[in-house]
Motif scaffolding. Sequence first.
Motif, PDB file in Angstrom:
ATOM      1  N   GLN A   1       0.826  -1.210   0.000  1.00  0.00           N
ATOM      2  CA  GLN A   1       0.000   0.000   0.000  1.00  0.00           C
ATOM      3  C   GLN A   1       0.861   1.260   0.000  1.00  0.00           C
ATOM      4  N   LEU A   2       2.046   1.183   0.578  1.00  0.00           N
ATOM      5  CA  LEU A   2       2.959   2.332   0.619  1.00  0.00           C
ATOM      6  C   LEU A   2       3.850   2.423  -0.618  1.00  0.00           C
ATOM      7  N   GLN A   3       4.305   1.280  -1.107  1.00  0.00           N
ATOM      8  CA  GLN A   3       5.333   1.261  -2.151  1.00  0.00           C
ATOM      9  C   GLN A   3       4.834   0.874  -3.534  1.00  0.00           C
ATOM     10  N   GLY A   4       3.664   0.249  -3.600  1.00  0.00           N
ATOM     11  CA  GLY A   4       3.182  -0.234  -4.893  1.00  0.00           C
ATOM     12  C   GLY A   4       4.068  -1.341  -5.434  1.00  0.00           C
ATOM     13  N   ASP A   5       4.121  -1.444  -6.758  1.00  0.00           N
ATOM     14  CA  ASP A   5       4.854  -2.538  -7.396  1.00  0.00           C
ATOM     15  C   ASP A   5       6.353  -2.525  -7.107  1.00  0.00           C
ATOM     16  N   ALA A   6       6.894  -1.401  -6.655  1.00  0.00           N
ATOM     17  CA  ALA A   6       8.317  -1.346  -6.295  1.00  0.00           C
ATOM     18  C   ALA A   6       8.641  -2.331  -5.169  1.00  0.00           C
ATOM     19  N   LEU A   7       7.648  -2.698  -4.399  1.00  0.00           N
ATOM     20  CA  LEU A   7       7.859  -3.659  -3.307  1.00  0.00           C
ATOM     21  C   LEU A   7       8.467  -4.956  -3.814  1.00  0.00           C
ATOM     22  N   TRP A   8       8.024  -5.443  -4.964  1.00  0.00           N
ATOM     23  CA  TRP A   8       8.457  -6.758  -5.449  1.00  0.00           C
ATOM     24  C   TRP A   8       9.956  -6.797  -5.698  1.00  0.00           C
ATOM     25  N   ASN A   9      10.578  -5.632  -5.916  1.00  0.00           N
ATOM     26  CA  ASN A   9      12.023  -5.587  -6.138  1.00  0.00           C
ATOM     27  C   ASN A   9      12.820  -5.893  -4.877  1.00  0.00           C
ATOM     28  N   LYS A  10      12.176  -5.858  -3.710  1.00  0.00           N
ATOM     29  CA  LYS A  10      12.877  -6.108  -2.448  1.00  0.00           C
ATOM     30  C   LYS A  10      12.918  -7.593  -2.086  1.00  0.00           C
ATOM     31  N   PHE A  11      12.287  -8.421  -2.897  1.00  0.00           N
ATOM     32  CA  PHE A  11      12.198  -9.851  -2.614  1.00  0.00           C
ATOM     33  C   PHE A  11      12.967 -10.657  -3.656  1.00  0.00           C
ATOM     34  N   ASN A  12      13.294 -11.898  -3.298  1.00  0.00           N
ATOM     35  CA  ASN A  12      13.987 -12.801  -4.214  1.00  0.00           C
ATOM     36  C   ASN A  12      13.074 -13.258  -5.347  1.00  0.00           C
ATOM     37  N   ALA A  13      11.778 -13.031  -5.187  1.00  0.00           N
ATOM     38  CA  ALA A  13      10.809 -13.461  -6.182  1.00  0.00           C
ATOM     39  C   ALA A  13       9.745 -12.380  -6.319  1.00  0.00           C
ATOM     40  N   GLY A  14       9.303 -12.179  -7.547  1.00  0.00           N
ATOM     41  CA  GLY A  14       8.319 -11.145  -7.817  1.00  0.00           C
ATOM     42  C   GLY A  14       6.890 -11.597  -7.608  1.00  0.00           C
ATOM     43  N   PHE A  15       5.972 -10.809  -8.141  1.00  0.00           N
ATOM     44  CA  PHE A  15       4.546 -11.022  -7.932  1.00  0.00           C
ATOM     45  C   PHE A  15       4.103 -12.442  -8.304  1.00  0.00           C
ATOM     46  N   ASP A  16       4.455 -12.904  -9.511  1.00  0.00           N
ATOM     47  CA  ASP A  16       3.969 -14.213  -9.964  1.00  0.00           C
ATOM     48  C   ASP A  16       4.461 -15.344  -9.070  1.00  0.00           C
ATOM     49  N   GLU A  17       5.727 -15.284  -8.681  1.00  0.00           N
ATOM     50  CA  GLU A  17       6.274 -16.322  -7.808  1.00  0.00           C
ATOM     51  C   GLU A  17       5.659 -16.258  -6.415  1.00  0.00           C
ATOM     52  N   GLN A  18       5.476 -15.040  -5.910  1.00  0.00           N
ATOM     53  CA  GLN A  18       4.840 -14.876  -4.601  1.00  0.00           C
ATOM     54  C   GLN A  18       3.396 -15.367  -4.637  1.00  0.00           C
ATOM     55  N   LYS A  19       2.715 -15.114  -5.736  1.00  0.00           N
ATOM     56  CA  LYS A  19       1.331 -15.596  -5.889  1.00  0.00           C
ATOM     57  C   LYS A  19       1.301 -17.122  -5.863  1.00  0.00           C
TER      58      LYS A  19
END
Length: 182
Positions: free
Chosen positions: A126-144
């Motif tokens: 809610q604070l960072q939007g899609d930029a959040l996914w860059n902080k993880f080893n896996a992006g949106f699809d992998e997290q989903k």
Amino acid sequence: MKQRARAFAEKAHAGQKRKSSDAPYITHPIRVAERLESAGYSEELVCAGYLHDVVEDTPYEMEDIETEFGPSITRLVAAHTEDKSKSWQERKQHTIDTVKYAEKEVKYLIVADKLDNLLSMEQEYQLQGDALWNKFNAGFDEQKWYNGSVAANMAVGLDDDEVPAYFYEFADVVKRMFGGEG
């Protein structure tokens, strides 16, 4: 013993920050342990909630947990500790398999952990939007895929009266964050 486990976790995680924010890392294991305690689980499971990331994310070893807290708590922590020498995909598949086939106490620990992680992720999104996914080893699809798979398998083998309310909360957060269950 719960106070000892919390103090041990606080010492082990001293100076660490959460991956997606500047919050002190210890806030996460404290919330996991508090969720387990509020669900009415055993002292051993609550202690494992405090200690669940110690071996994975600090210099401490499983032997240190066993020396301080005994075999029962160590078994719970070990069942939930990822092997960081493996790839993200391999580690997450192992967690999915564990949550599907493990005894209920291990399931309770894993889902309490994953729920807290996902609630934090939702707040940061809610604070960072899609930029959040860059902080993880896996992006949106992998997290989903990962979170949806945990949600799909977490209650396997449990009777309806053994499924805690926070399992339903986890499934709801997965739907909010990812638009489905994987």
